[in-house]
Design a protein around this motif. Structure first.
Motif, short mmCIF file in Angstrom:
data_model
loop_
_atom_site.label_atom_id
_atom_site.label_comp_id
_atom_site.label_asym_id
_atom_site.label_seq_id
_atom_site.Cartn_x
_atom_site.Cartn_y
_atom_site.Cartn_z
N HIS A 141 -75.83 -2.83 34.79
CA HIS A 141 -74.59 -3.26 34.15
C HIS A 141 -73.56 -2.13 34.12
CE1 HIS A 141 -77.19 -6.54 32.61
NE2 HIS A 141 -76.07 -7.23 32.68
N ARG A 142 -74.02 -0.93 33.81
CA ARG A 142 -73.09 0.21 33.75
C ARG A 142 -72.53 0.51 35.14
NH1 ARG A 142 -76.66 4.37 31.94
NH2 ARG A 142 -78.30 2.82 31.73
N THR A 143 -73.36 0.34 36.17
CA THR A 143 -72.90 0.58 37.54
C THR A 143 -71.85 -0.45 37.94
OG1 THR A 143 -75.07 1.47 38.12
CG2 THR A 143 -73.61 0.87 39.93
N VAL A 144 -72.13 -1.72 37.71
CA VAL A 144 -71.17 -2.77 38.07
C VAL A 144 -69.87 -2.58 37.29
CG1 VAL A 144 -70.73 -5.24 38.09
CG2 VAL A 144 -73.00 -4.40 38.66
N SER A 145 -69.98 -2.24 36.02
CA SER A 145 -68.78 -2.04 35.20
C SER A 145 -67.95 -0.88 35.72
CB SER A 145 -69.19 -1.81 33.73
OG SER A 145 -69.86 -2.93 33.21
N ALA A 146 -68.62 0.20 36.13
CA ALA A 146 -67.90 1.34 36.69
C ALA A 146 -67.22 0.95 38.00
CB ALA A 146 -68.86 2.51 36.92
N TYR A 147 -67.88 0.11 38.78
CA TYR A 147 -67.28 -0.36 40.03
C TYR A 147 -66.08 -1.26 39.77
CZ TYR A 147 -66.63 -2.92 44.36
OH TYR A 147 -66.08 -3.51 45.47
N LEU A 148 -66.19 -2.16 38.81
CA LEU A 148 -65.07 -3.03 38.46
C LEU A 148 -63.88 -2.22 37.95
CD1 LEU A 148 -66.96 -5.95 36.65
CD2 LEU A 148 -66.01 -5.95 38.97
N LEU A 149 -64.19 -1.15 37.18
CA LEU A 149 -63.12 -0.27 36.70
C LEU A 149 -62.44 0.42 37.89
CD1 LEU A 149 -61.68 1.17 34.32
CD2 LEU A 149 -63.45 2.94 34.49
N TYR A 150 -63.23 0.90 38.81
CA TYR A 150 -62.69 1.52 40.04
C TYR A 150 -61.74 0.56 40.75
CZ TYR A 150 -63.04 2.02 45.16
OH TYR A 150 -62.79 2.04 46.51
N GLN A 151 -62.14 -0.70 40.88
CA GLN A 151 -61.29 -1.69 41.54
C GLN A 151 -59.97 -1.87 40.79
OE1 GLN A 151 -64.07 -5.08 41.79
NE2 GLN A 151 -63.86 -4.93 44.01
N ASP A 152 -60.05 -1.98 39.47
CA ASP A 152 -58.84 -2.17 38.66
C ASP A 152 -57.88 -0.99 38.79
OD1 ASP A 152 -59.84 -4.56 37.78
OD2 ASP A 152 -59.95 -4.02 35.66
N LEU A 153 -58.42 0.21 38.63
CA LEU A 153 -57.56 1.40 38.62
C LEU A 153 -57.03 1.72 40.02
CD1 LEU A 153 -59.45 3.70 36.08
CD2 LEU A 153 -57.55 2.10 35.68
N LYS A 154 -57.82 1.43 41.02
CA LYS A 154 -57.35 1.61 42.40
C LYS A 154 -56.17 0.67 42.69
CE LYS A 154 -58.86 0.91 47.20
NZ LYS A 154 -59.99 0.51 48.07
N ALA A 155 -56.31 -0.59 42.26
CA ALA A 155 -55.25 -1.57 42.50
C ALA A 155 -53.97 -1.21 41.75
CB ALA A 155 -55.73 -2.96 42.08
N ALA A 156 -54.13 -0.54 40.60
CA ALA A 156 -52.97 -0.20 39.77
C ALA A 156 -52.33 1.12 40.17
CB ALA A 156 -53.39 -0.14 38.30
N ASN A 157 -52.92 1.84 41.11
CA ASN A 157 -52.44 3.17 41.48
C ASN A 157 -51.87 3.14 42.91
OD1 ASN A 157 -51.95 5.86 41.96
ND2 ASN A 157 -54.09 6.52 41.79
N PRO A 158 -50.54 3.11 43.06
CA PRO A 158 -49.94 3.05 44.41
C PRO A 158 -50.20 4.31 45.22
CG PRO A 158 -48.25 3.41 42.74
CD PRO A 158 -49.53 3.12 42.00
N ASN A 159 -50.60 5.40 44.55
CA ASN A 159 -50.86 6.67 45.25
C ASN A 159 -52.36 6.97 45.35
OD1 ASN A 159 -48.03 7.31 45.49
ND2 ASN A 159 -48.06 7.79 43.29
N HIS A 160 -53.16 5.94 45.27
CA HIS A 160 -54.62 6.11 45.33
C HIS A 160 -55.03 6.88 46.59
CE1 HIS A 160 -58.89 5.03 45.10
NE2 HIS A 160 -58.80 4.76 46.39
N ASN A 161 -55.89 7.91 46.42
CA ASN A 161 -56.32 8.70 47.58
C ASN A 161 -57.83 8.92 47.64
OD1 ASN A 161 -56.88 10.69 45.68
ND2 ASN A 161 -54.97 11.82 46.07
N SER A 162 -58.59 8.21 46.81
CA SER A 162 -60.06 8.24 46.81
C SER A 162 -60.67 9.50 46.21
CB SER A 162 -60.62 8.05 48.23
OG SER A 162 -60.24 6.80 48.75
N THR A 163 -59.82 10.40 45.68
CA THR A 163 -60.38 11.59 45.02
C THR A 163 -60.26 11.52 43.50
OG1 THR A 163 -58.27 12.79 45.12
CG2 THR A 163 -59.76 13.00 47.02
N GLU A 164 -59.59 10.51 42.99
CA GLU A 164 -59.40 10.39 41.54
C GLU A 164 -60.76 10.25 40.84
OE1 GLU A 164 -55.90 8.48 43.67
OE2 GLU A 164 -58.09 8.35 43.78
N PRO A 165 -60.86 10.74 39.61
CA PRO A 165 -62.14 10.66 38.89
C PRO A 165 -62.69 9.24 38.78
CG PRO A 165 -60.65 12.18 37.77
CD PRO A 165 -59.85 11.54 38.86
#
Length: 412
Positions: free
Chosen positions: A211-235
């Protein structure tokens, strides 16, 4: 190719780590929780139970915001401090039975989860995924690592063993009589060597913390979509994990408790079972199965052994032969009417590490009508099911070690 990176952990000071470290708050009884909150102002439980200060139960987004406030207060009071350099953390647990668990705390890649480098073997409950994702988005940190496992590796074992000859940053014993040790790994050549070994692994596996893994992945998806300057190095591209070799895992079963017989009388229920199982009434003597495809059942004050008939199930795939899946396909779904294991509230799961008589006491209390027990899954079964792209039913494994919250924290 598994990607892990070092990170600057936020950690308790050496003198307070034993006071800060806490089990998951759901594992405490109401009395235990009250005692720890009352008597220990440094417990991580104060962070995750912020309503205690206000003598009020607080839920939802309001609670998450207060969790973040309490966390910031711990940092302001220097109960938590952040390391100055990215590090891996060698972590050792010796439990009360003198079993040792040795591994490395690191930040692991959410993209590896997406690409099936981090493989999952167990299904999750959707509501819990969303709740914890929203929690992470508000508080901005991981406080309990996901437990991942990797094939035994001589190079990593050598680095861990050599590091453990040095004085540890932490050494503390819990009231459960588990002793915890932590060493910080910061030398560039060691960081590089560890990262290289994991890059050579085609897959690593979630042992505990789906559950914690899936939740972390869903968070990654949300924050990536919200970040126009996403570069894959963000925490937020990473989440905190404790990686241990396969030989260190201890796997127990999860037993099932069902609230009703779906309208069947006891006699009619037993007749339904007889089609697929050889049934033996064991009376009041507790019965625990010893091999695959054997189940224990407690019903109306008596234990039963259930032996699956050889022709009862077509075991064409690795998942078909899993006992938790067999129980679902032969009893829970067709007889007891439990369709959705992810969201059904008529079923409750209980760790098989507890004595089998716990099934009896729960059924005897009247809260449940019947309970089932089975043998643990093996590491080979777990990996094969993950490799074949299947998912076990929820709560198919209870895996040790169980980690403490608040010892290392990953901020994103």
């Amino acid at each position: 190719m598994a990607k892990i990176i070092p990170f600057k952990a936020v950690r308790p000071t050496r003198d307070k780590v034993s006071l800060v470290a806490a089990r998951s708050y759901q594992s405490y009884t109401k009395e235990q929780l009250e005692s720890r909150l009352r008597d220990n102002p440094f417990s991580f439980l104060h962070i995750v139970n912020p309503g205690y200060r206000f003598d009020k139960e607080i839920t939802g987004i309001e609670r998450y915001s207060l969790v973040k406030n309490r966390y910031l207060e711990f940092k302001e009071e220097n109960i938590f401090v952040q390391d100055d350099k990215p590090s891996y953390y060698v972590y050792k647990i010796v439990d009360r039975e003198n079993q040792e668990f040795n591994g490395i705390i690191a930040a692991t890649s959410a993209l590896d989860y997406e690409n099936d480098v981090i493989r999952k073997h167990e299904d999750t409950i959707e509501q819990r995924e969303i709740i914890f994702k929203d929690y992470l988005k508000t508080v901005g940190f991981n406080a309990e690592p996901v437990l991942l496992t990797y094939p035994d590796n001589a190079v990593i074992k050598g680095i861990i063993s050599k590091k453990q000859k040095e004085r540890s940053e932490y050494e503390f014993t819990t009231t459960y009589r588990d002793t915890h040790y932590l060493w910080r790994v910061e030398k560039p050549e060691l960081l590089e060597a560890i990262e290289k070994e994991f890059k050579n692994m085609s897959h690593i596996y979630i042992a505990d913390g789906h559950h914690r893994t899936v939740s972390a992945y869903l968070l990654y998806q949300d924050l990536k979509a919200a970040n126009p300057n996403h570069n894959s190095t963000e925490p937020y591209n990473f989440f905190m994990s404790y990686l241990i070799p396969e030989s260190d895992l201890r796997i127990h079963e999860f037993n099932r408790l069902i609230k009703d017989l779906n309208g069947f009388s006891k006699e009619a229920f037993l007749i339904e079972l007889d089609t697929l199982y050889r049934i033996e009434n064991r009376g009041t003597i507790p019965y625990k199965p010893l091999q695959k495809h054997h189940f224990s059942m407690y019903l109306d004050g008596e234990f039963y052994s259930l032996y699956l008939r050889k022709s009862a199930v077509d075991m064409a795939t690795s998942l078909d032969g899993l006992d938790a899946q067999i129980l679902y396909k032969t009893i829970l779904e067709p007889i007891l009417g439990i369709q959705d294991l992810r969201n059904e509230d008529r079923i409750v799961y209980m760790s098989g590490k507890k004595d089998i008589v716990n099934i009896k006491s729960n059924v005897d209390s009247g809260k449940f009508a019947v309970g089932f027990g089975m043998v643990p899954v093996t590491i080979q079964e777990m990996k094969q099911i993950a490799d074949d792209g299947f998912k076990m039913p929820p709560k198919s494994t209870f895996i040790e070690p169980k980690l403490r919250s608040g010892v290392t924290i990953y901020e994103f």
